[in-house]
Write a protein that holds these residues in place. Sequence first.
Motif, short mmCIF file in Angstrom:
data_model
loop_
_atom_site.label_atom_id
_atom_site.label_comp_id
_atom_site.label_asym_id
_atom_site.label_seq_id
_atom_site.Cartn_x
_atom_site.Cartn_y
_atom_site.Cartn_z
N SER A 86 1.38 3.84 -3.41
CA SER A 86 0.63 5.09 -3.33
C SER A 86 1.53 6.31 -3.14
O SER A 86 1.05 7.42 -3.00
CB SER A 86 -0.40 5.03 -2.19
N ARG A 87 2.84 6.12 -3.16
CA ARG A 87 3.69 7.29 -2.90
C ARG A 87 4.25 7.89 -4.19
O ARG A 87 4.37 7.21 -5.21
CB ARG A 87 4.85 6.89 -1.97
N ASP A 139 8.67 1.65 -8.11
CA ASP A 139 7.41 1.64 -7.34
C ASP A 139 6.23 1.21 -8.22
O ASP A 139 5.07 1.33 -7.82
CB ASP A 139 7.13 3.02 -6.72
N LYS A 142 2.91 11.17 0.45
CA LYS A 142 1.66 10.41 0.33
C LYS A 142 0.59 11.30 -0.27
O LYS A 142 0.50 12.48 0.09
CB LYS A 142 1.16 10.01 1.72
N GLY A 143 -0.22 10.76 -1.17
CA GLY A 143 -1.42 11.45 -1.63
C GLY A 143 -1.16 12.62 -2.57
O GLY A 143 -2.05 13.42 -2.79
N ARG A 177 0.84 -1.20 0.00
CA ARG A 177 0.00 0.00 0.00
C ARG A 177 0.88 1.26 0.00
O ARG A 177 0.68 2.17 -0.78
CB ARG A 177 -0.91 -0.03 1.24
N ARG A 178 1.88 1.29 0.86
CA ARG A 178 2.73 2.48 0.96
C ARG A 178 3.50 2.73 -0.34
O ARG A 178 3.58 3.86 -0.83
CB ARG A 178 3.76 2.31 2.08
#
Length: 217
Positions: free
Chosen positions: A126-127, A160, A138-139, A122-123
């Motif tokens: 999404s980075r 990634d 993040k985000g 997840r990390r």
Amino acid sequence: MIIVLLGPPGAGKGTQGELLAARLGIPKIATGDLFRAAVRDGTPLGIEAKKYMDSGDLVPDSVILGVLRDAMASTETARGAILDGAVRTVPQAESLAAVLKSIDRKVDAVLLFDANHAELIRRLSSRTTCDICQTPFKGLEPGTACPRNDGGRLIRRKDDEPEAIQNRLNVYEELTAPVVAWYQTHGVPVESIDAIGDVTDVTMRAAEALRHVPRAD
Ligand code: ADP
């Protein structure tokens, strides 16, 4: 104090390494950051490293040995260093120990950052990361200006992408996880840190773990 950070990709070694380095007043040496800067600058080291990095494979041990030797010989690391991602195979751990022994130093402690598989994926997926300072965010969408205002843009690192993430996690299990046992059998304290939760909470856990470590310098 020389501290080796271990843990799977996405566990937060870079973020925590930065915060611990500031707390302890010693530099953080992140081989991944060094290689990405070399790729960006098109140096021979970068051209060699890029062949492996994009797909999430490890750069050969022989290349790392030179990087570690230079880093530890520099006056910058005279008071210590936080080594982030610099030791990813047992031969690298052996090389670092030999380099340090030749200058009468040693690794004082290993911090092992631990997070579950789902959280790591997840990390990482999404980075976005600044192409100049390499800080992950993040985000924020690719193309956004870096919030640190250093003129950089946020990009999605090639490693990634989903396939490379899975490969990095496999490479970690196969080649890097055995480094933990190597340090334990060589008398270096290994402190496991729960890497789930607030960034500041994780830093507190790591700082607390280091309070128990005897200092050589
Ligand atoms: P992560 O630890 O999250 O995979 P890094 O930014 O630390 O990401 O490293 C990115 C890439 O740089 C690695 O996947 C690898 O290709 C290369 N690299 C960095 N340090 C080493 C090392 N000590 N040995 C081999 N390859 C390395």
